[in-house]
Every structure is written in C-alpha cells, then in structure tokens.
Design an enzyme around this catalytic site. Structure first.
Site, PDB file in Angstrom:
ATOM      1  N   ARG A  58      18.506 -16.376  54.926  1.00 15.40           N
ATOM      2  CA  ARG A  58      19.706 -16.681  55.716  1.00 15.40           C
ATOM      3  C   ARG A  58      20.170 -18.102  55.410  1.00 15.40           C
ATOM      4  O   ARG A  58      20.002 -19.024  56.206  1.00 15.40           O
ATOM      5  CB  ARG A  58      19.426 -16.476  57.196  1.00 15.40           C
ATOM      6  CG  ARG A  58      19.386 -14.999  57.550  1.00 15.40           C
ATOM      7  CD  ARG A  58      19.518 -14.740  59.028  1.00 15.40           C
ATOM      8  NE  ARG A  58      20.058 -13.415  59.277  1.00 15.40           N
ATOM      9  CZ  ARG A  58      20.261 -12.925  60.490  1.00 15.40           C
ATOM     10  NH1 ARG A  58      19.971 -13.637  61.549  1.00 15.40           N
ATOM     11  NH2 ARG A  58      20.763 -11.714  60.648  1.00 15.40           N
ATOM     12  N   ASP A  83      23.928 -10.684  53.155  1.00 14.74           N
ATOM     13  CA  ASP A  83      23.147 -10.621  54.391  1.00 14.74           C
ATOM     14  C   ASP A  83      23.424  -9.307  55.122  1.00 14.74           C
ATOM     15  O   ASP A  83      24.267  -9.237  56.025  1.00 14.74           O
ATOM     16  CB  ASP A  83      23.488 -11.827  55.267  1.00 14.74           C
ATOM     17  CG  ASP A  83      22.534 -11.960  56.451  1.00 14.74           C
ATOM     18  OD1 ASP A  83      21.702 -11.055  56.648  1.00 14.74           O
ATOM     19  OD2 ASP A  83      22.633 -12.962  57.183  1.00 14.74           O
ATOM     20  N   GLN A  90      25.148 -15.397  52.303  1.00 10.77           N
ATOM     21  CA  GLN A  90      25.825 -14.698  53.404  1.00 10.77           C
ATOM     22  C   GLN A  90      26.479 -13.404  52.945  1.00 10.77           C
ATOM     23  O   GLN A  90      26.507 -12.418  53.679  1.00 10.77           O
ATOM     24  CB  GLN A  90      26.868 -15.615  54.039  1.00 10.77           C
ATOM     25  CG  GLN A  90      26.258 -16.702  54.904  1.00 10.77           C
ATOM     26  CD  GLN A  90      27.308 -17.578  55.550  1.00 10.77           C
ATOM     27  OE1 GLN A  90      28.491 -17.512  55.191  1.00 10.77           O
ATOM     28  NE2 GLN A  90      26.904 -18.412  56.476  1.00 10.77           N
ATOM     29  N   SER A 122      22.903  -9.213  58.996  1.00 13.34           N
ATOM     30  CA  SER A 122      24.039  -9.698  59.785  1.00 13.34           C
ATOM     31  C   SER A 122      25.156  -8.665  59.821  1.00 13.34           C
ATOM     32  O   SER A 122      25.810  -8.468  60.852  1.00 13.34           O
ATOM     33  CB  SER A 122      24.558 -11.020  59.212  1.00 13.34           C
ATOM     34  OG  SER A 122      23.617 -12.050  59.410  1.00 13.34           O
ATOM     35  N   TYR A 130      17.270 -18.178  63.180  1.00 12.39           N
ATOM     36  CA  TYR A 130      16.898 -17.550  64.444  1.00 12.39           C
ATOM     37  C   TYR A 130      16.475 -18.605  65.464  1.00 12.39           C
ATOM     38  O   TYR A 130      16.085 -19.708  65.115  1.00 12.39           O
ATOM     39  CB  TYR A 130      15.749 -16.554  64.231  1.00 12.39           C
ATOM     40  CG  TYR A 130      16.113 -15.390  63.345  1.00 12.39           C
ATOM     41  CD1 TYR A 130      16.810 -14.304  63.847  1.00 12.39           C
ATOM     42  CD2 TYR A 130      15.771 -15.386  61.991  1.00 12.39           C
ATOM     43  CE1 TYR A 130      17.155 -13.232  63.033  1.00 12.39           C
ATOM     44  CE2 TYR A 130      16.110 -14.314  61.167  1.00 12.39           C
ATOM     45  CZ  TYR A 130      16.791 -13.247  61.702  1.00 12.39           C
ATOM     46  OH  TYR A 130      17.139 -12.194  60.890  1.00 12.39           O
TER      47      TYR A 130
END
Length: 523
Positions: free
Chosen positions: A122, A130, A127, A133, A231
């Site tokens: 992450r 990902d 991105q 997500s 996180y």
C-alpha cells in the site's frame, strides 16, 4: 503468451478477472487472451462480448489451464485447480498466504510462480494495482445499500402531508477505504452520518464528505500509517476502554451501524458488544464488514443475516463485492491489467518478475519453486518506520542570534534589490522622455506591490485569487477603448488586441471563480 481467466469455482462468486475492456489493453502489451465459457455471465458479460474483443473462449477449465501461460483469478485457487497448474505457469489472484500456507507450498513444489493481489504494497505507486482497496470501496458502498434494504424508513428526512419523517442516523466505525465509501453513500442518501476512526488525522476527510467525526476525550500517539501499511495501529487498553464507552453512549441514538475495522491476517477487534446491541432501538441495522474474521460485533454470523430478540438486524455477509459483480469485475480486471503493465515493461508479451521492484516483490509469494513470503518492507515503509532525527533544542540566546542573522540576510537582499532597481531606473531615465518615465515608475511600483501581495498568499488560494484579480485588474480595458479612436492604424490594432485580451480576463476570471465556488456547494 496467453493470459487465461477461468470461471470461479467457489459457490456464489460471480466476479471474473478479465473483461473485454481489460483484454483490449492486454492485447496492446503483446498478450493473447482466453476465457472459460460462461466465466463472465455473473458480471453480465457474455461469451459473444469476449469474442468481439478478440478473446478466445474455451469450453472448459482444463483446456484453459493447459492453454494459458498466465492464469488470472479472483478467489484463491481450489485443490482441483492446483492439479491443473503446471511448472513455469504464472498465477495472479487473491491468495491470502498466511491462511493458505499449505497451498502456497504446493504451488512452490509444482514450480508455479504466484503473485497475490492481496499482498500488493500500500504505497502511492501501487495504488493502481491495489485490488483490496478496489473491493473495499465496493463493499463500503454496498453495505449502505444492504442496510437501507433492511431498514424500515427513509435515510433522508422528509416533511410530507402525512407528517414529518426524521432522517436516519448512521455510525460508520473505521474510516479506511470501505468506511469512506460508506460515508459517501450514506451522506448522499441524506442520512445524518457519524464516523469514528482511531486515527484522528482522518477527521478532515470525514468532515469534507459531510459527516461528523466522533472524537474521544483521550489522547494517544498513533503510529505513522506509512509504517503500518496504511492500516490503523493497535490501540492501548485505555484507548479501547474510552472507545467502547463512547460507543455505548451512541448505541441508543443510532439507527444503522456499519463496522469496517479489520487489519489483514488478524482477528477482527470486538467494537460493538452485546450490551450495545441490546441498547439499540428496534428496527436498527448492523452491517459487519469484518464478518470473515470473526466480526466487529461478536453476535455476527458469517454469511448470515440474523435478527436479535430486541429486533436489531445484524448482517454478516462476506460477498459484498460479488453482489455488485459487474462493477467489481471491471475494477479488479483493471487492477490485473495494471499489474501486467508493470510485469511487461517492454510491452512485448513477455512477463518479467523483477524481484528488485518493490511492488512486484511484495506481491510475489512463490518464485521459481521458492516461497518468497513474507516480503521485505517496501523502501518507503522502511524509511517511514525509521525514527526522525532528534532536533537540538536551541537556547533563548541562540534563537535570538539566529533571528538576527536571518533578519540581516533578508535586509541585505532587499537593499541589493532596491539598489539594482534604482540603478536600472536611472539608466532608463537618461535616455527616455519624462512623460514615459512617469508611467514607467507607476508600472514598476504596481508590479512590486502586486508581487509582494500575491507572494504572501497561501498556494491553495492562488487559483481563486488570481481568477478574481484578473477580472478586476482588467479595468485597463478602459484605456484600450479610449485608444481605439486614434488616428494611427497601429494604435487601433494594438488597442483592439488589448480589448480582446482584457475581455478574456474579465469573463474568464469570473467564470473560473464561479466554477470553483460551485465545487463547495451541495446540489
């Protein structure tokens, strides 16, 4: 080489890892694409749609695994699919290596290279790949839809001839990707939305979406998100006690609770206790997005919907992305395509598993017969985890000396600029007529004052500020209009150009300002 997408074997899984749009992009990377017949039906993609995009449709899974050099899937492979895999093949899918150590070893023994989409680091550069997500975004949105389907009233407040309907009150626990998606859906439906997260720095994000952030009367230093993979870090017992006390206070007030607190490879923390459920109003709804790991509410039953004795509905479904299979497949297939883009730097249809690349190394769990999980932390995470260098505290005398030195430095710079400007004005004055110098001096002073004023404005305000000042400063159009009546054709042409450009400033400045203001207005 051929990229193949088999039909998912898990019951109820409707997603597919290859779409016609993603196949077209993969063709540009030099790959051929194949898909098992019927693999896309759950996502409303027919075999004919694939064929129209140049994808070969094969009749069964065995043929596809035998044909494909790279197999892309959604769910972790089943035992039957392991038997179909062959040495040298590349498998890309969600894998969850911590829970599937034995399966990972079996793939290593067969010599299959495995890239786990759930292990993509992450970091900013990753991105686009990902997938966690992407799926969390859909799960958060769908959670609100499921809550609304089981909630007996409107989300938004209404005043009708039959009476007044109060708005629903929604609490979202966790403001990660899923939580923010839930907040956006809830506020757009008109509900009063509250949100909580252990990271107070996300409060601005929550409030910018029209929700109210729930603060605790408790301070605890949180670990940098970059060092924890994006996180939330584990909280102290004291913080947890304050958190639960706040939730007990909110439980009788809220109508819908959506919990999203989950850290990969850990059991879900219990955030909504049995006494909180008992305190909720009849008809309230809890949607637990952490049900797969035990749930944030311990009354949650995985893949089930239950109703408690006091009439609270608790939803523990784990297939929210699959319930929006068309959208989920489109996003997941795009994540896969971006992964293949990084794996194929030369766009020649030949994948290169570059173990020096942070993203590819992080996602690769089996390589050339060896288990490469767990990966080393990405360089950016390692840097974030390092302690910041200690800054020496200056004494009052040292601070005073530093301020004086800085003041002298700026004074020298300003004096030098003024001296240089004065000398330039003197040189121009030696050759220019007096009437020109009067206007030139005013022009130079205006530039100087304007620069000093704009320089002190925050960068975030430059665009709206410049837009409106452009419109106001275009008062020069008056001078241009006066010169249009001149007898010289050159003056007339220049004046007309001035009017044209000043007109753009006037209308463009107000138009840009109006559009920017509209961005902050709710429709």
């Amino acid at each position: 080489m051929i990229i193949g997408a088999p039909k998912e074997v898990l019951d109820g899984e409707l997603r597919v890892s290859l779409t016609p749009d993603s196949a077209k992009q993969l063709h540009k990377l030099g790959y051929e694409c194949a898909v098992e017949s019927g693999a896309g039906l759950g996502a409303n993609i027919t075999d004919a749609d694939y064929e129209a995009a140049g994808v070969k449709v094969v009749s069964d899974a065995r043929t596809l695994w035998e044909t494909a050099d790279i197999v892309v899937k959604v769910r972790p492979p089943a035992e039957a699919e392991l038997e179909l895999a062959r040495k040298g093949q590349i498998l890309i899918s969600f894998f969850y290596p911590v829970q599937n150590e034995a399966l990972m070893q079996q793939f290593a023994d067969k010599g299959v290279n495995v890239l786990a989409m759930d292990m993509v680091p992450r970091i900013s550069r990753a991105q686009k790949m990902d997938a966690l997500s992407s799926m969390a975004n859909i799960a958060g949105y769908r959670a609100v839809i499921e809550a609304g389907n089981n909630f007996g009233r409107f989300f938004t407040g209404q005043i009708t001839a039959a009476g007044k309907v109060p708005p629903a009150k929604v609490l979202v626990v966790g403001a990660g990707v899923a939580g923010l998606a839930a907040i956006g859906a809830s506020t757009s439906l008109g509900a009063i939305t509250l949100a909580f997260d252990v990271r107070p720095e996300v409060a601005e994000q929550v409030e910018s979406m029209g929700a109210e952030f729930v603060y605790l009367d408790f301070e605890e230093e949180q670990q940098d998100g970059a060092a924890t993979g994006g996180y939330a870090s584990v909280s102290s017992p004291e913080f947890r006690a304050a958190q639960l006390a706040k939730f007990r206070e909110l439980a009788p007030e809220v109508d819908i609770v959506i919990t999203t607190a989950l850290i990969p490879n850990r059991e879900a923390p219990e955030l909504w206790t049995e006494d909180m459920v008992a305190a909720m109003k009849q008809g309230s709804v809890i949607v637990d997005l952490a049900a797969e790991k035990g749930g944030n509410c311990k009354l949650t039953k995985m893949d089930e919907k239950i109703v408690t004795d006091n009439g609270v509905t608790i939803i523990g479904y784990t297939d929210f992305p699959s319930r929006m299979a068309a959208q989920s497949s489109a996003l997941y297939a795009t994540n896969i395509r971006h992964m293949m883009d990084d794996l194929t730097p030369n766009k020649d249809g030949q994948p290169n598993i570059n173990m020096e690349d942070d993203v590819i190394r992080g996602a690769t769990i089996v390589h050339e017969g060896q288990i490469t999980f767990p990966p080393p932390p990405p360089k950016i995470a390692a840097i974030a985890a390092q302690k910041k260098p200690e800054v020496k505290e200056l004494t009052p005398e040292e601070k005073r000396a530093a301020e004086i030195a800085e003041y002298k430095k700026k004074t020298v710079q300003q004096v030098s600029l003024l001296a240089g400007g004065g000398l330039l004005m003197l040189l121009v004055g030696l050759v220019a007529p007096a009437s020109f110098m009067q206007h030139f001096i005013v022009f130079v002073l205006a530039c100087f004052v304007g620069f000093q004023v704009i320089w002190g404005v925050a960068h975030s305000l430059h665009t709206p500020l410049m837009a409106i000042t452009n419109a106001i400063s275009s008062i020069i159009i008056l001078g241009a209009l006066l010169q249009i009546g001149s007898g010289s054709w050159l003056v007339i042409v220049l004046a007309a150009l001035s009017v044209f450009m000043a007109g753009i400033n006037i209308f463009g400045g107000f138009l840009v300002t109006r559009r920017m203001l509209a961005m902050f207005q709710k429709s």
